[in-house]
Each structure stands twice: as C-alpha cells, then as structure tokens.
Write a protein that holds these residues in place. Structure first.
Motif, PDB file in Angstrom:
ATOM      1  N   PRO A 129     -53.263 -50.179  32.400  1.00  0.00           N
ATOM      2  CA  PRO A 129     -53.962 -49.340  33.380  1.00  0.00           C
ATOM      3  C   PRO A 129     -53.046 -48.515  34.275  1.00  0.00           C
ATOM      4  CG  PRO A 129     -54.964 -51.519  33.278  1.00  0.00           C
ATOM      5  CD  PRO A 129     -53.726 -51.580  32.442  1.00  0.00           C
ATOM      6  N   VAL A 130     -51.874 -49.053  34.606  1.00  0.00           N
ATOM      7  CA  VAL A 130     -50.948 -48.335  35.492  1.00  0.00           C
ATOM      8  C   VAL A 130     -49.845 -47.641  34.695  1.00  0.00           C
ATOM      9  CG1 VAL A 130     -49.359 -48.533  37.454  1.00  0.00           C
ATOM     10  CG2 VAL A 130     -51.415 -49.992  37.344  1.00  0.00           C
ATOM     11  N   ALA A 131     -49.252 -48.352  33.755  1.00  0.00           N
ATOM     12  CA  ALA A 131     -48.098 -47.817  33.019  1.00  0.00           C
ATOM     13  C   ALA A 131     -48.482 -46.687  32.068  1.00  0.00           C
ATOM     14  CB  ALA A 131     -47.424 -48.942  32.231  1.00  0.00           C
ATOM     15  N   ALA A 132     -49.755 -46.624  31.656  1.00  0.00           N
ATOM     16  CA  ALA A 132     -50.168 -45.670  30.615  1.00  0.00           C
ATOM     17  C   ALA A 132     -49.812 -44.232  30.955  1.00  0.00           C
ATOM     18  CB  ALA A 132     -51.674 -45.792  30.369  1.00  0.00           C
ATOM     19  N   SER A 133     -50.074 -43.798  32.174  1.00  0.00           N
ATOM     20  CA  SER A 133     -49.814 -42.396  32.520  1.00  0.00           C
ATOM     21  C   SER A 133     -48.333 -42.068  32.425  1.00  0.00           C
ATOM     22  CB  SER A 133     -50.337 -42.089  33.928  1.00  0.00           C
ATOM     23  OG  SER A 133     -49.673 -42.882  34.895  1.00  0.00           O
ATOM     24  N   PHE A 134     -47.476 -43.035  32.745  1.00  0.00           N
ATOM     25  CA  PHE A 134     -46.032 -42.816  32.663  1.00  0.00           C
ATOM     26  C   PHE A 134     -45.571 -42.814  31.199  1.00  0.00           C
ATOM     27  CE2 PHE A 134     -46.846 -44.592  36.842  1.00  0.00           C
ATOM     28  CZ  PHE A 134     -46.127 -43.753  37.668  1.00  0.00           C
ATOM     29  N   ALA A 135     -46.190 -43.669  30.380  1.00  0.00           N
ATOM     30  CA  ALA A 135     -45.846 -43.690  28.957  1.00  0.00           C
ATOM     31  C   ALA A 135     -46.242 -42.377  28.291  1.00  0.00           C
ATOM     32  CB  ALA A 135     -46.541 -44.864  28.267  1.00  0.00           C
ATOM     33  N   VAL A 136     -47.450 -41.903  28.596  1.00  0.00           N
ATOM     34  CA  VAL A 136     -47.918 -40.648  28.017  1.00  0.00           C
ATOM     35  C   VAL A 136     -47.040 -39.484  28.468  1.00  0.00           C
ATOM     36  CG1 VAL A 136     -49.818 -38.969  28.064  1.00  0.00           C
ATOM     37  CG2 VAL A 136     -50.297 -41.402  27.702  1.00  0.00           C
ATOM     38  N   ARG A 137     -46.712 -39.453  29.743  1.00  0.00           N
ATOM     39  CA  ARG A 137     -45.880 -38.363  30.258  1.00  0.00           C
ATOM     40  C   ARG A 137     -44.499 -38.374  29.612  1.00  0.00           C
ATOM     41  NH1 ARG A 137     -47.331 -33.945  31.527  1.00  0.00           N
ATOM     42  NH2 ARG A 137     -45.669 -33.336  30.117  1.00  0.00           N
ATOM     43  N   ALA A 138     -43.927 -39.557  29.430  1.00  0.00           N
ATOM     44  CA  ALA A 138     -42.607 -39.656  28.809  1.00  0.00           C
ATOM     45  C   ALA A 138     -42.648 -39.183  27.363  1.00  0.00           C
ATOM     46  CB  ALA A 138     -42.097 -41.094  28.881  1.00  0.00           C
ATOM     47  N   CYS A 139     -43.691 -39.563  26.617  1.00  0.00           N
ATOM     48  CA  CYS A 139     -43.836 -39.118  25.227  1.00  0.00           C
ATOM     49  C   CYS A 139     -43.923 -37.597  25.150  1.00  0.00           C
ATOM     50  CB  CYS A 139     -45.077 -39.741  24.595  1.00  0.00           C
ATOM     51  SG  CYS A 139     -44.923 -41.499  24.207  1.00  0.00           S
ATOM     52  N   ILE A 140     -44.722 -36.998  26.035  1.00  0.00           N
ATOM     53  CA  ILE A 140     -44.896 -35.549  26.023  1.00  0.00           C
ATOM     54  C   ILE A 140     -43.611 -34.840  26.437  1.00  0.00           C
ATOM     55  CG2 ILE A 140     -46.122 -33.639  27.146  1.00  0.00           C
ATOM     56  CD1 ILE A 140     -48.594 -35.447  27.246  1.00  0.00           C
ATOM     57  N   ASP A 141     -42.926 -35.373  27.464  1.00  0.00           N
ATOM     58  CA  ASP A 141     -41.677 -34.757  27.929  1.00  0.00           C
ATOM     59  C   ASP A 141     -40.626 -34.730  26.820  1.00  0.00           C
ATOM     60  OD1 ASP A 141     -42.718 -34.276  30.419  1.00  0.00           O
ATOM     61  OD2 ASP A 141     -41.764 -35.998  31.389  1.00  0.00           O
ATOM     62  N   ARG A 176     -55.926 -43.964  25.778  1.00  0.00           N
ATOM     63  CA  ARG A 176     -57.246 -43.350  25.920  1.00  0.00           C
ATOM     64  C   ARG A 176     -57.270 -42.309  27.038  1.00  0.00           C
ATOM     65  NH1 ARG A 176     -61.842 -45.629  23.679  1.00  0.00           N
ATOM     66  NH2 ARG A 176     -61.505 -47.514  22.429  1.00  0.00           N
ATOM     67  N   LEU A 177     -56.133 -42.056  27.683  1.00  0.00           N
ATOM     68  CA  LEU A 177     -56.113 -41.114  28.794  1.00  0.00           C
ATOM     69  C   LEU A 177     -56.472 -39.706  28.313  1.00  0.00           C
ATOM     70  CD1 LEU A 177     -52.935 -42.199  30.793  1.00  0.00           C
ATOM     71  CD2 LEU A 177     -55.328 -42.720  31.286  1.00  0.00           C
ATOM     72  N   PRO A 178     -57.241 -38.965  29.102  1.00  0.00           N
ATOM     73  CA  PRO A 178     -57.643 -37.608  28.700  1.00  0.00           C
ATOM     74  C   PRO A 178     -56.464 -36.683  28.459  1.00  0.00           C
ATOM     75  CG  PRO A 178     -58.957 -38.373  30.562  1.00  0.00           C
ATOM     76  CD  PRO A 178     -57.877 -39.381  30.370  1.00  0.00           C
ATOM     77  N   GLU A 179     -55.361 -36.871  29.228  1.00  0.00           N
ATOM     78  CA  GLU A 179     -54.224 -35.965  29.054  1.00  0.00           C
ATOM     79  C   GLU A 179     -53.572 -36.130  27.681  1.00  0.00           C
ATOM     80  OE1 GLU A 179     -52.868 -38.911  32.396  1.00  0.00           O
ATOM     81  OE2 GLU A 179     -54.753 -38.072  31.620  1.00  0.00           O
ATOM     82  N   ALA A 180     -53.644 -37.341  27.121  1.00  0.00           N
ATOM     83  CA  ALA A 180     -53.100 -37.547  25.770  1.00  0.00           C
ATOM     84  C   ALA A 180     -53.936 -36.787  24.737  1.00  0.00           C
ATOM     85  CB  ALA A 180     -53.073 -39.034  25.434  1.00  0.00           C
ATOM     86  N   THR A 181     -55.239 -36.904  24.848  1.00  0.00           N
ATOM     87  CA  THR A 181     -56.134 -36.213  23.910  1.00  0.00           C
ATOM     88  C   THR A 181     -56.025 -34.701  24.056  1.00  0.00           C
ATOM     89  OG1 THR A 181     -57.675 -38.072  23.896  1.00  0.00           O
ATOM     90  CG2 THR A 181     -58.530 -35.923  23.215  1.00  0.00           C
ATOM     91  N   LEU A 194     -52.935 -33.342  22.370  1.00  0.00           N
ATOM     92  CA  LEU A 194     -53.043 -33.344  20.910  1.00  0.00           C
ATOM     93  C   LEU A 194     -53.940 -32.219  20.405  1.00  0.00           C
ATOM     94  CD1 LEU A 194     -53.391 -37.206  20.363  1.00  0.00           C
ATOM     95  CD2 LEU A 194     -51.395 -35.803  19.845  1.00  0.00           C
ATOM     96  N   VAL A 195     -55.066 -32.024  21.074  1.00  0.00           N
ATOM     97  CA  VAL A 195     -55.971 -30.944  20.668  1.00  0.00           C
ATOM     98  C   VAL A 195     -55.282 -29.585  20.820  1.00  0.00           C
ATOM     99  CG1 VAL A 195     -58.153 -29.781  21.160  1.00  0.00           C
ATOM    100  CG2 VAL A 195     -58.040 -32.279  21.221  1.00  0.00           C
ATOM    101  N   ASP A 196     -54.550 -29.404  21.921  1.00  0.00           N
ATOM    102  CA  ASP A 196     -53.838 -28.135  22.137  1.00  0.00           C
ATOM    103  C   ASP A 196     -52.778 -27.905  21.060  1.00  0.00           C
ATOM    104  OD1 ASP A 196     -55.373 -27.627  24.348  1.00  0.00           O
ATOM    105  OD2 ASP A 196     -53.865 -28.243  25.816  1.00  0.00           O
ATOM    106  N   LEU A 197     -52.114 -28.977  20.631  1.00  0.00           N
ATOM    107  CA  LEU A 197     -51.117 -28.845  19.565  1.00  0.00           C
ATOM    108  C   LEU A 197     -51.760 -28.383  18.267  1.00  0.00           C
ATOM    109  CD1 LEU A 197     -48.525 -31.798  19.694  1.00  0.00           C
ATOM    110  CD2 LEU A 197     -48.071 -29.359  19.810  1.00  0.00           C
ATOM    111  N   ILE A 198     -52.893 -28.975  17.926  1.00  0.00           N
ATOM    112  CA  ILE A 198     -53.588 -28.582  16.699  1.00  0.00           C
ATOM    113  C   ILE A 198     -53.991 -27.107  16.776  1.00  0.00           C
ATOM    114  CG2 ILE A 198     -55.624 -28.959  15.267  1.00  0.00           C
ATOM    115  CD1 ILE A 198     -53.566 -31.155  15.037  1.00  0.00           C
ATOM    116  N   ARG A 199     -54.479 -26.688  17.911  1.00  0.00           N
ATOM    117  CA  ARG A 199     -54.901 -25.292  18.062  1.00  0.00           C
ATOM    118  C   ARG A 199     -53.715 -24.343  17.979  1.00  0.00           C
ATOM    119  NH1 ARG A 199     -59.057 -26.550  23.042  1.00  0.00           N
ATOM    120  NH2 ARG A 199     -60.943 -26.831  21.777  1.00  0.00           N
ATOM    121  N   ALA A 200     -52.572 -24.773  18.509  1.00  0.00           N
ATOM    122  CA  ALA A 200     -51.390 -23.906  18.511  1.00  0.00           C
ATOM    123  C   ALA A 200     -50.727 -23.847  17.142  1.00  0.00           C
ATOM    124  CB  ALA A 200     -50.388 -24.391  19.554  1.00  0.00           C
ATOM    125  N   ALA A 201     -50.977 -24.875  16.301  1.00  0.00           N
ATOM    126  CA  ALA A 201     -50.372 -24.950  14.965  1.00  0.00           C
ATOM    127  C   ALA A 201     -48.877 -24.648  15.012  1.00  0.00           C
ATOM    128  CB  ALA A 201     -51.072 -23.986  14.005  1.00  0.00           C
TER     129      ALA A 201
END
Length: 495
Positions: A178-190, A211-216, A219-226
């Motif tokens: 619940p707490v670490a998820a946002s930091f894990a997602v941000r690190a993966c994206i960075d 399940r965080l919305p920013e992760a989804t 990913l959707v933006d990446l697919i659209r950008a191809a």
C-alpha cells in the motif's frame, strides 16, 4: 483457470524433483513423508500426494523443506515456485507474509539495502516479505523508499538465474504494498525512461504487479505511442499479465483494444513483436487461450520422450505435464510465458537431459519455422548447461549462417551459463563485422548490440573499453559498452 494450470505445474515441479531424486529414500513417497515428519510431525500420510497432484498448495515453507531433504541448494525450488506462481496467479504460492520477525531485523535490512550491491538474494526476499507483512509501514524521509527501489532494480538488471528470480519477486511484492507501491512504480518508470539506461523491458514489464492507476496509464500511453520495440515489448508483457489478473476496468480494456488495433509493426526483424501483439489481442479477447496445433504437440511430445529416456532408460509412464510445459517454453508468442516455463524446467532433474535432447532433437531438426529455433536457444540458455555456449559460439563463428540464426545466437549468450574468453569474443566480433559489411541486413545493428550485451555479462572490461570507442559500432552499442563498464566497476567496488 490460470490458477488451476499454475497449481498443476508447481505440483509437477515438486513431484519431478522427488521421483527423479538420486536417493531411493526420496523416490518413495512413504519414505519421503517419514523424512518430512522430522520437520513437520503432524503431517498426514496422504499430504505429499496431495501436494504433488495439485489438490492442495504446498506453500514456500514446504518447498524449502523439499530443498532440505533432497539436498538441493537454497532457493533452487523456492525461487521458481514463487515466480511461476505469480505468473500463473496462484495466490497460495505468493501468500502474504506474516510479521514474525522483529522490527530490529527489519531496520537492519532497510539500512543494508541502501548500500548498492550489499544485499544477497535471500536478504532481498526477507526484506520484501517483512515489508509485505507490515502494510502500514512508512519510511522517513520518503526518499528512503526510492533508494531501496533503485538499488533493487539496478541489481536485477545484471542478475542471473535464481538471483534474478528472487529480486524480480521482491520488487513485485513491493509494487503491491500500500505504501511502497508508488515508489516502486515511479522507480520502474524512471529507469525505463532514462536514456542513459539501456535496460527497459524489465522495469516496464514489472508494472504488471501494481494496480495503481499511474502504472496502467503509463502502459496505455506506451502502446499508443508505439515506441522502439523494446519498451513496446515490456508494455505488452505487463498488459497481458494485468489482464489475466483482472486489473483493468472496462474503459481501460476498451482503450487498450483500440490501441492494439491500430498498432502495426511490419519490419521483418519485428516478427516476434508482431506475434506478441497478436497474443496480447487474444488475451484481451473473449477466448484468451487457444491450444497449440497438432504439429507443435507432436514435436514437443517427441522432445519430452527423448528427455525422459535420457533420465530413465526404462520409461514406463509418459510425463504429459513435461510435454505441455515444453510447448510453452518453445512455441508461446509471449516471452514471459516462455521464460517461466523455462525456469520451471530448469528447476527439475530433467534439466541436463532436456538440454542434450534439445540439441539433438529440436535444434538439430528443422521444423519449418524460424522463431522456435530462436526460442530453443533461449531455453537452452535458461537450462544453464555448457552445451549452450558451445553451440552459440559455433553459430557466431560461422560465415554461413543466416541473419536470423546469428541474431538468435548473439542474444542467447546474454546471462547464460559459462563464459567465452576474450580471444573468442574478438574472433566472433571480427566475423560479425565482416558479415555486416559484405552481407548487410536489417538485423545487423541488433546482432552487434546483442554481442556487446553478452560481452558485458562476461565482464570483459578491456574489450568493452575498445568497443566503447569503436566507430564501427552504432552509438547505442557503444553506449551499452560504457554502461556495462560502469556497472561492473560498481559491482566490484561494492559502491
């Protein structure tokens, strides 16, 4: 459905390890149960059979007992059990930890995790499970989370075999916290977005755990950008996993279906990506799984029987689960499905026999397809036997091989068993530079990139320095050589 198949395969892993054990005491279910009772006195007589048929889940603690009784290395089964269980969405295999260890132990591991390269795989497992058991854990200052995530992801980028599996599972646990998820997602994206980092498939695909919305959204933006095929591959892998786990709303599901419909990849060397796009569309569709055709079933049955006969000359029962796993390992369009099938096979006594049979039966016979040959080399790499390097070396030193085979061999050397010496790599480079000049093709750039990556995993720093400055290489390959030099120095200095 996915959980049922996952339990079937995890049960098979336990059964194969016990029934093919070197000790006769272990091959007997009754005698094996007696040994288990020394660790678990209340164990029911039928429990081993229930675990090994998938009627009940064993759990990581039981799998570790299998390791102990069978005399296997620590985490050799547990790492595969947890990672494969997560892929197949087996909740029992990745059951949340309970807070049984002291806060003092937690604080000591948190402090240790802030030194790059200081943690072992087992310590990352312990730390991630201790954090998992404390859903309300808050670190001050918050940047402590960021340091933990980046150190773990940096180690994952160069880890191999069980070390990779354990770290991959650790970051996945943190991405669910619940707490670490946002930091894990941000690190993966960075890391994925950092142009100085050549590794992007892993951090993007790891967003599947959150399940965080920013992760989804990412990913959707990446697919659209191809974008380039590597980040696109990572996004497709994450999307298929999230779809299986029910992460998407109907709105997101529709947006992804639209984006995939518009996605095209027509270059010849993107055939694997085209197959993955088709597979992702299938996962998002009403019938997410379809059986392999009869030719594939027959080929894998032949390979499975050849493997079994090498283990047991008096074969009396065909291992149909082995055949099913081979179908995924060799013919699935999804790289993750192939990967976890390979790790499962490598975690059994079939490993060496399968490698030999694979060279003789699969790689030695043309099945009329290009991709399975590449997949066969990838599976051979995951089985971690010397045959793999010898075959890859022979293919890369041959001037007669087509581009597709050379490409497969270059990338199959990455993070594989053994090590080619400096002189061998120089000979390989000379042949591949020559072929790129006299017989140019669309795959040349990616072949050279794969060679540089493999030389990095073999830690040849002097050669990497030369490649960093070699103008015959494309900028991306020279940059990769420099990245490997920095990573190797960081690992050796422990900084």
């Amino acid at each position: 459905m996915a959980s049922k198949e996952g339990r079937r395969r995890l049960a098979w892993m336990l059964r194969a390890n016990r029934k093919l054990a070197s000790s006769e005491n272990c091959r007997s279910a009754r005698q094996f149960t007696n040994q288990l009772r020394k660790l678990r006195p209340t164990l029911a007589p039928s429990q081993v059979t229930r675990w090994e048929t998938g009627k009940t889940s064993a759990g990581a603690a039981t799998v570790r007992h299998y390791e102990q009784i069978l005399g296997l290395p620590d985490d050799s089964l547990v790492s595969a059990y947890e990672a494969v269980g997560r892929f197949w969405n087996c909740s029992d295999a990745i059951a949340p930890a309970t807070a049984t260890e002291s806060s003092k132990d937690l604080h000591e591991l948190i402090e240790k995790s802030h030194t790059s390269g200081a943690m072992t795989g087992r310590e990352w497992r312990r730390l991630s499970r201790m954090i998992q058991a404390r859903p309300g854990l808050v670190l001050h200052p918050p940047r402590l989370w960021t340091t933990i995530m980046h150190n773990l992801l940096n180690e994952l980028a160069t880890a191999e075999d069980r070390a990779w599996l354990v770290r991959q599972e650790a970051i996945s646990r943190l991405a669910e916290h619940p707490v670490a998820a946002s930091f894990a997602v941000r690190a993966c994206i960075d890391i994925a977005d950092d142009p100085a980092t050549p590794v992007c498939i892993e951090p993007i695909s790891l967003l599947d755990a959150s399940r965080l919305p920013e992760a989804t959204t990412y990913l959707v933006d990446l697919i659209r950008a191809a974008p380039d095929r590597r980040p696109l591959t990572g996004a497709l892998l994450a999307i298929t996993a999230k779809a299986r786990r029910g992460h998407f709303t109907l709105k997101t599901h529709g947006a992804l279906a639209d984006a995939l419909r518009d996605l095209t990849s027509t270059a010849v060397h993107h055939r694997a990506l085209n197959a993955l796009v088709d597979d992702t569309r299938l996962i998002l569709g009403p019938k997410p799984y379809s059986p392999y055709d009869a030719t594939i079933v027959t080929a894998c049955r032949t390979l499975g029987l050849a493997t079994q006969r090498r283990v047991d000359a008096h074969l009396d029962t065909e291992d149909t689960v082995l055949n099913d796993i081979l179908q995924d390992a060799l013919f699935s369009a999804n790289p993750d499905r192939r990967l976890y099938a390979a790790f499962l096979l490598a975690a059994t006594p079939y490993r060496t026999a399968l490698a030999h049979a694979l060279v003789d039966v699969h790689l030695g016979v043309s099945l009329g397809r290009d991709l399975p040959f590449e997949h066969g080399l990838q599976l051979l790499a995951k089985l971690r036997v010397p045959d793999h390097r010898a075959l890859a070396r022979r293919l890369l030193l041959s001037r007669a091989q087509p581009h597709q085979v050379r490409h497969a061999a270059a990338w199959a050397c990455v993070h594989s068993q053994g090590r080619l010496d400096d002189m061998t790599w120089r000979r390989i480079l000379a042949v591949q530079f020559e072929l790129a000049s006299v017989r140019p093709g669309a795959l040349d750039t990616d072949i050279l990139l794969g060679l540089v990556y493999s030389i990095g995993t073999d830690s040849h720093v002097p050669l990497l320095r030369e490649l960093r400055d070699d103008r015959r290489l494309p900028p991306r390959s020279r940059h990769l050589a420099n990245w490997w030099i920095d990573r190797i120095h960081a690992t050796r200095s422990g900084s």
